[in-house]
Each structure stands twice: as structure tokens, then as C-alpha cells.
Design a protein around this motif. Structure first.
Motif: not given
Length: 360
Positions: A255-267
Motif C-alpha cells: 500500500w505504501f511501497n507501490t509506485y511511486p513508493a513512500q517507503v522502501f523495505m531495505g535489507d
């Protein structure tokens, strides 16, 4: 925790016995993780932004990625919180399989957190040194493999099941430890390599986790396992709740990571989710099917291996840039097109993997 509560209340009202049904608890796991992700997500994004924990972008990458610089990262912590809460709430906590998959996931998340922390908070572009990252991944993966080998209560738990063949089950012996180790660590790194575009890694993870949940249910159900020609493994069906938690947490994060992302999950998220898929596949004895359903992750990993090997041996690159999704971007594909087409490929591969349930 909530399962224990409902078990207690069932003594006074038989209606609470409905929570014993694995399918219901799997659905509740999905919904619990989804709600946690959607509710906590905005707060976490603001929190990460206030601490300026933002994405760094490679100078040699696609120019369209320059606008992503500063986007809040380490959002994978949200996924892990949602998964852990849902699993602890609705799973049978006396089940050893649940604890193995949960601990492996969280420990790989801890390795990812250390890498993200060094890169994003300490501003060390190298992050956690590769040798130390791989060392910790290896220790966790090997530890899980050894534990599963020595606690196996039936031959089926250490046999290799060959897709499409009902009667082919290869006794691995101690080779099981080697296979399990490579599946867990390899899957973790494969998902991490895929996590390079908005939503690219999380949706395939959701799809594969959902499919593995079906395999877990079949393998842990004596009647279904017998009917479909699968070896029955007592207790492994409980992993359906964990798979449901991944699905719910993943959709909430998307919901937040879909394009354009508001947040990335990172490693912290990518390494943990990849390890989770790997250990689930090991537990339900579907390592080969994981290779099929996770084909996108496999292609991304192979593209990096081929690129590095070609450049070192010949001085030439096979792809314009690796991993593979960057190659298509540099060919002119818009980012959303790359993402959706990789999703479509995953849907097809997951359906092929599920077909092995019946075509045996």
C-alpha cells in the motif's frame, strides 16, 4: 497468544472452538498482519523521515532513480512486526516449525538491520562488510538446517520431493543440511537482489508465500496428503498461519511501497522475507517448486552472477546493468512496466508450481 485465550474460553462457550480451525486462523493471520501494516505504516514513515533515514541512489543507475534519493527506508521493520504479531497471536506456539521459521526470519532481519543501519544512519556506503553479512547469514542458515535434520521425526522431513513424480522421494541423509542451507541463504539474497524497484520484490513474495501456504496445508493434512500423493508431515500445516501473515503484511506494505513508493523495505525486510520463503520451502519439502515459483528471484540472481563472471573473464558485460530489472529500464521500459510484467511472470510461475499439486 489469542489462540491460547480462545482455547481457554472454549471451556465455557463451545463457540470459541471455531478458532481451532487452521483455515480460520490463517485468514485471521492475514487480516491481523494487514491491519497492523496499514495502521502503523504512516507513523513509521513519518518516524523514518524525521530521522532522515532515506534511500541512497547509485550514480551509475537509471536516471529516473535519482528522484528516489531520500525516500524513507528500513520499512521492512513494519513487515516483521506485522508478521511476528500475527504469528504469535494465531499460531500454535507449541509447534516447533513455527518457532524455526519465525526465528530464522527475525534473525535474518537483524542482519539486514545492521547493514541498513551502517549505510543509512552511519552514512557508510559499504554497509555491513560482505564477508560479515554472509558469515551471519551462513551461521543462521546452517543452524536452522542442522536443527531440522536432528529433530526430524519422520523420513519425509529430510527427503527431496521431485515435482510431477508421485513416488519419487530421494533420501538425502546429511546432504539435507547442505541443501537446506543453500535454499535459505540463497533465497534470502535472491529476494534482496530483486528489491530494486517500487513493489517489485514484495508482490512476488506475497504470491509465493500464499502458494507455499497451500503446500503447507496439504502436507500437514493426512487425508489431503494421501489423496494427492504427498508425504504427510505432522504439524507442518501450522505454517499456513505464518504464510498468511506474510501475505497480509506484504499487501499492507505494498500500500505504501507501490509506485511511486513512500517507503522502501531495505535489507531488513528483503533478507528476512527471502529467508522466510526458503525455510518454509524446506519445511514443506518443496525446494524445487520454490525454484519454479520464485523464478523472478532466480533470474535476478543469475543475471548478477553472469554479469560479474563475464566482466571478470572477458571485460565485457552481458546486460546493460544488473540485476535484470535495471537492464530493462536502461532499454527504455518505464519502471511501472518492468514491475507489472515481473508480477505477471510470477503469477504464471506460481500457477505452474501449484499445478504440481495434482499433476504427479
Amino acid at each position: 497468544m489469542l489462540l491460547e485465550l480462545t482455547n481457554y474460553l472454549a471451556q465455557y462457550d463451545s463457540g470459541f472452538s471455531v478458532f481451532q480451525y487452521l483455515t480460520l486462523r490463517a485468514i485471521l493471520g492475514v487480516l491481523t498482519a494487514l491491519v497492523i501494516s496499514l495502521v502503523v505504516g504512516p507513523y513509521m514513515i513519518r518516524h523514518l523521515s524525521s530521522f532522515q533515514i532515506g534511500q541512497t541512489v547509485r550514480d551509475d543507475g537509471p536516471r529516473s532513480h535519482l528522484s528516489k534519493a531520500g525516500t524513507p527506508t528500513m520499512g521492512g521493520a513494519l513487515i516483521l512486526v506485522a508478521i511476528a504479531t500475527a504469528t504469535l497471536s494465531w499460531s500454535d506456539l507449541g509447534n516447533r516449525f513455527v518457532w524455526v521459521v519465525l526465528l530464522v526470519t527475525l534473525l535474518f532481519g537483524a542482519v539486514g538491520w545492521a547493514d541498513d543501519y551502517r549505510k543509512l544512519v552511519r552514512r557508510d556506503p559499504r554497509g555491513l562488510a560482505a564477508r560479515y553479512k554472509y558469515l551471519w547469514q551462513s551461521l543462521i542458515g546452517l543452524g536452522a538446517a542442522v536443527f531440522l535434520f536432528f529433530t526430524a521425526s519422520s523420513p519425509a522431513e529430510t527427503q527431496l520431493i521431485v515435482p510431477f513424480f508421485k513416488t519419487v522421494a530421494i533420501d538425502l541423509g546429511w546432504v539435507f543440511i547442505v541443501l537446506a542451507y543453500f535454499v535459505i541463504v540463497g533465497s534470502s539474497n535472491a529476494v534482496n537482489l530483486t528489491d530494486g524497484l517500487d513493489g517489485l520484490a514484495i508482490m512476488p513474495t506475497v504470491l509465493v508465500a500464499g502458494a507455499l501456504g497451500i503446500f503447507a496445508y496439504v502436507t500437514g493434512h493426512a487425508n489431503f496428503a494421501k489423496y494427492l500423493g504427498f508425504p504427510f508431515i505432522h504439524g507442518v500445516g501450522e505454517l499456513v498461519v505464518f504464510c498468511g501473515a506474510i501475505v497480509g503484511a506484504g499487501l499492507g506494505f505494498l500500500w505504501f511501497n507501490t509506485y511511486p513508493a513512500q517507503v522502501f523495505m531495505g535489507d531488513i525486510g528483503a533478507l528476512a522475507l527471502g529467508a522466510a520463503l526458503g525455510v518454509i520451502a524446506v519445511l514443506v519439502r518443496q525446494e524445487l517448486v520454490l525454484l519454479v515459483m520464485g523464478g523472478v528471484f532466480v533470474m535476478e540472481t543469475i543475471s548478477v552472477i553472469l554479469q560479474v563472471a563475464s566482466f571478470k573473464l572477458t571485460g565485457r558485460r552481458i546486460f546493460r546493468m544488473a540485476p535484470l530489472h535495471h537492464h530493462f529500464e536502461l532499454k527504455g521500459w518505464p519502471e511501472p512496466r518492468v514491475i507489472v510484467r515481473f508480477w505477471v511472470v510470477t503469477v504464471i510461475l506460481v500457477l505452474i508450481g501449484l499445478a504440481t499439486l495434482k499433476i504427479r
